[in-house]
Design a protein around this motif. Structure first.
Motif, PDB file in Angstrom:
ATOM      1  N   GLU A 177       0.884  -1.088  -0.089  1.00 23.10           N
ATOM      2  CA  GLU A 177       0.104   0.111  -0.027  1.00 23.10           C
ATOM      3  C   GLU A 177       0.918   1.225  -0.056  1.00 23.10           C
ATOM      4  O   GLU A 177       1.985   1.141   0.718  1.00 23.10           O
ATOM      5  CB  GLU A 177      -0.845   0.101   1.242  1.00 23.10           C
ATOM      6  CG  GLU A 177      -1.951  -1.020   1.235  1.00 23.10           C
ATOM      7  CD  GLU A 177      -2.896  -0.756   2.365  1.00 23.10           C
ATOM      8  OE1 GLU A 177      -2.416   0.041   3.541  1.00 23.10           O
ATOM      9  OE2 GLU A 177      -3.804  -1.659   2.314  1.00 23.10           O
ATOM     10  N   ASP A 179       1.472   4.973   1.252  1.00 26.30           N
ATOM     11  CA  ASP A 179       1.108   5.793   2.333  1.00 26.30           C
ATOM     12  C   ASP A 179       0.700   7.370   1.713  1.00 26.30           C
ATOM     13  O   ASP A 179       1.702   8.164   1.694  1.00 26.30           O
ATOM     14  CB  ASP A 179       2.117   5.774   3.206  1.00 26.30           C
ATOM     15  CG  ASP A 179       1.571   6.498   4.676  1.00 26.30           C
ATOM     16  OD1 ASP A 179       0.860   7.453   4.630  1.00 26.30           O
ATOM     17  OD2 ASP A 179       2.062   6.050   5.714  1.00 26.30           O
ATOM     18  N   VAL A 205      -9.671   0.630  -4.516  1.00 22.85           N
ATOM     19  CA  VAL A 205      -9.713   1.801  -3.738  1.00 22.85           C
ATOM     20  C   VAL A 205     -11.501   2.175  -3.452  1.00 22.85           C
ATOM     21  O   VAL A 205     -11.734   2.406  -2.375  1.00 22.85           O
ATOM     22  CB  VAL A 205      -9.342   3.226  -4.365  1.00 22.85           C
ATOM     23  CG1 VAL A 205     -10.021   4.462  -3.987  1.00 22.85           C
ATOM     24  CG2 VAL A 205      -7.663   3.028  -4.446  1.00 22.85           C
ATOM     25  N   ASN A 208     -12.945   0.101  -0.839  1.00 19.69           N
ATOM     26  CA  ASN A 208     -12.429   0.410   0.589  1.00 19.69           C
ATOM     27  C   ASN A 208     -11.457  -0.831   0.850  1.00 19.69           C
ATOM     28  O   ASN A 208     -11.277  -1.288   2.111  1.00 19.69           O
ATOM     29  CB  ASN A 208     -13.276   0.380   1.675  1.00 19.69           C
ATOM     30  CG  ASN A 208     -14.388   1.646   1.569  1.00 19.69           C
ATOM     31  OD1 ASN A 208     -13.874   2.856   1.050  1.00 19.69           O
ATOM     32  ND2 ASN A 208     -15.457   1.692   1.479  1.00 19.69           N
ATOM     33  N   TYR A 210      -8.275  -0.801  -0.544  1.00 22.74           N
ATOM     34  CA  TYR A 210      -6.999   0.042  -0.520  1.00 22.74           C
ATOM     35  C   TYR A 210      -7.417   1.409  -0.306  1.00 22.74           C
ATOM     36  O   TYR A 210      -8.295   1.967  -0.418  1.00 22.74           O
ATOM     37  CB  TYR A 210      -6.626  -0.180  -2.231  1.00 22.74           C
ATOM     38  CG  TYR A 210      -5.122   0.388  -2.133  1.00 22.74           C
ATOM     39  CD1 TYR A 210      -4.286  -0.850  -2.162  1.00 22.74           C
ATOM     40  CD2 TYR A 210      -4.692   1.476  -2.373  1.00 22.74           C
ATOM     41  CE1 TYR A 210      -2.757  -0.812  -2.421  1.00 22.74           C
ATOM     42  CE2 TYR A 210      -3.483   1.719  -2.711  1.00 22.74           C
ATOM     43  CZ  TYR A 210      -2.239   0.819  -2.547  1.00 22.74           C
ATOM     44  OH  TYR A 210      -1.206   1.018  -3.032  1.00 22.74           O
ATOM     45  N   PRO A 211      -6.261   1.996   0.407  1.00 24.87           N
ATOM     46  CA  PRO A 211      -6.430   3.499   0.874  1.00 24.87           C
ATOM     47  C   PRO A 211      -6.818   4.536  -0.468  1.00 24.87           C
ATOM     48  O   PRO A 211      -6.474   4.580  -1.325  1.00 24.87           O
ATOM     49  CB  PRO A 211      -4.942   3.660   1.536  1.00 24.87           C
ATOM     50  CG  PRO A 211      -4.316   2.478   1.788  1.00 24.87           C
ATOM     51  CD  PRO A 211      -4.798   1.458   0.735  1.00 24.87           C
ATOM     52  N   ASN A 212      -7.780   5.450   0.183  1.00 23.52           N
ATOM     53  CA  ASN A 212      -8.094   6.428  -0.752  1.00 23.52           C
ATOM     54  C   ASN A 212      -7.205   7.579  -0.708  1.00 23.52           C
ATOM     55  O   ASN A 212      -6.719   7.989   0.161  1.00 23.52           O
ATOM     56  CB  ASN A 212      -9.380   6.961  -0.409  1.00 23.52           C
ATOM     57  CG  ASN A 212     -10.038   7.622  -1.549  1.00 23.52           C
ATOM     58  OD1 ASN A 212      -9.577   8.565  -2.269  1.00 23.52           O
ATOM     59  ND2 ASN A 212     -11.503   7.355  -1.714  1.00 23.52           N
ATOM     60  N   TYR A 216      -5.837  13.671   0.702  1.00 24.49           N
ATOM     61  CA  TYR A 216      -4.287  13.699   0.598  1.00 24.49           C
ATOM     62  C   TYR A 216      -3.816  14.226  -0.666  1.00 24.49           C
ATOM     63  O   TYR A 216      -2.981  15.045  -0.668  1.00 24.49           O
ATOM     64  CB  TYR A 216      -3.525  12.541   1.049  1.00 24.49           C
ATOM     65  CG  TYR A 216      -3.853  12.060   2.653  1.00 24.49           C
ATOM     66  CD1 TYR A 216      -3.854  12.836   3.617  1.00 24.49           C
ATOM     67  CD2 TYR A 216      -4.571  10.788   2.484  1.00 24.49           C
ATOM     68  CE1 TYR A 216      -4.065  12.101   4.955  1.00 24.49           C
ATOM     69  CE2 TYR A 216      -4.956  10.276   3.684  1.00 24.49           C
ATOM     70  CZ  TYR A 216      -4.722  10.925   4.811  1.00 24.49           C
ATOM     71  OH  TYR A 216      -5.169  10.363   6.254  1.00 24.49           O
TER      72      TYR A 216
END
Length: 416
Positions: A177, A179, A205, A208, A210-212, A216
């Motif tokens: 993943e 960051d 993604v 949900n 995998y991080p969205n 950011y």
């Protein structure tokens, strides 16, 4: 539609049928490929291919766009809902063009890009010197360590020295993943725009799994095939109104003329599938299947870059083996298993040979295969690579592979 091709162009029809048979019988495990929905293909083969619609909904340069305006508006709204953002441009013809449009909108020639090195898992459009992105802009690169993971402290150090205008986080062959929060810290520390290219993991993604990249990232690009299972195409997303306006102007008239309305309709149809509750089940299975495959290969004492995976793909490393990624690719293809050769951290072979292969689970998961099938596939991959020159073995396994494929037919011949 197949009726017309069959009667008007038998040569092409026959090749389409052979490709249909290949897709139904072989095990498609290229991480960037997938099987789209019949409804998506129907939209792509519709009368919308006849319509020019330069411009954007309710602001076209051609008349007769009232219906395609509705279609593009639906595609935009569904994309925004999927990714949880305020703006979406659904016109880019590909992920590469989406990336190019972002650079064109936000950079001047010779501005600086800092992206992942192509040989470490990045993409051509992240500034590779052979790409137009590496010729138009000053491109610099971060990579992964020998353990296959990004060292964010090193990325921060590079950024402080380089002071890029755009920091790109994204990949075509990274098994862990990203960051996004750390990338945001780095970008803010040097005043860079943070761009995420999530072409490979977009389908995870939105489920949900995998991080969205939001909130950011300043701007996000993706393809619509790969893990999303839509048509081939690109999308650009942002929450920044100023960036959105610049991107709209760069996509049209900056880079493209008439949008492909049949593809935009297909994107809308695909997004509707992604919004269904069943999509979360599919995405979860994609991850579960590749983890099972990784588990089997590790048990058989094969090396995996980073030791495993957090997404939809694995990288097998043959740095300790006598054969190359190219040889492994060919051996598996001879057995009906389609993967692709790939560079790995510490690779000393050329990109045309490589010391690894990339394997993904999205396409076979779309066919309904689960952990049981991936365990069997992993055992066959290990069997082939443990005796890589045994062509008789490859031939025998190919028969078994075809038998498995015939139990998971993805497309009925009648729809073609």
């Amino acid at each position: 539609m197949a009726y017309y091709i069959q009667n008007e162009d038998l040569e092409i029809y026959d090749l389409i049928q052979k490709e249909l048979q290949r897709q139904n019988t072989h095990l498609e495990m290229i991480a960037s490929e997938n099987y789209t929905f019949p409804s998506v293909m129907e939209a792509m083969g519709s009368v919308l291919t006849n319509k020019y619609a330069e411009g954007y909904p309710n602001k076209r340069y051609y008349s007769g766009c009232e219906y395609v305006d509705g279609i593009e508006s639906i595609a935009i709204e569904r994309a925004k809902k999927l990714f949880g953002c305020k703006f979406a441009n659904v016109q880019p013809h590909s992920g590469s063009q989406a990336n190019g449009a972002v650079y064109g909108a936000l950079l001047k020639p010779y501005d600086k890009i800092l992206g992942m090195d192509l040989s470490h898992g990045g993409h051509l459009t992240h500034g590779a010197k052979v790409s137009i992105t590496g010729k138009t802009y000053q491109s610099f690169f971060y990579g992964v360590e020998l353990d296959g993971r990004i060292d964010y402290d090193k990325v921060a150090d590079y950024a402080k020295v380089i002071k890029p205008n755009i920091l790109v986080c994204g990949f075509s062959a990274y098994t862990r993943e990203l960051d996004f929060a750390k990338f945001k810290e780095i970008a803010e520390s040097v005043g860079a725009v943070l761009m995420a290219d999530i072409a490979h993991v977009a389908g995870l993604v939105v489920a949900n799994e995998y991080p969205n990249p939001f909130p950011y990232c300043d701007v996000v690009t993706t393809t619509t095939h790969k893990t999303l299972r839509g048509p081939r195409g690109g999308v650009i997303l942002t929450n920044n109104e100023e960036i959105a306006q610049k991107i709209d102007k760069m996509v049209f008239p900056g880079m493209q003329g008439g949008p492909l309305m049949h593809v935009i309709a297909a994107k809308a149809v695909g997004f509707r599938e992604n919004l269904k509750p069943e999509w979360k089940t599919y995405a979860k299975q994609v991850k579960s299947n590749i983890k099972k495959l990784a588990e089997v290969l590790v048990k058989q004492e094969f090396d995996l870059v980073s030791g495993g995976t957090d997404n939809h793909l694995i990288l097998m490393s043959f740095l300790k083996n006598d054969f190359s990624g190219k040889e492994a690719d060919i051996a598996l293809a001879n057995a009906g298993i389609t993967v692709n050769k790939n560079t790995v951290p510490g690779d000393i072979r050329s990109p045309f040979v490589t010391s690894g292969i990339r394997i993904g689970s999205p396409a076979l998961t779309a066919r309904g295969m689960k952990e049981k099938e991936f365990e069997w596939i992993g055992e066959r991959i290990a069997e082939i690579l443990s005796d890589i020159k045994n062509e008789s073995l490859q031939s025998d396994i190919k028969k078994q592979v075809f038998a498995l494929g015939n139990n998971f037919i993805i497309y009925d011949k009648s729809i073609f």
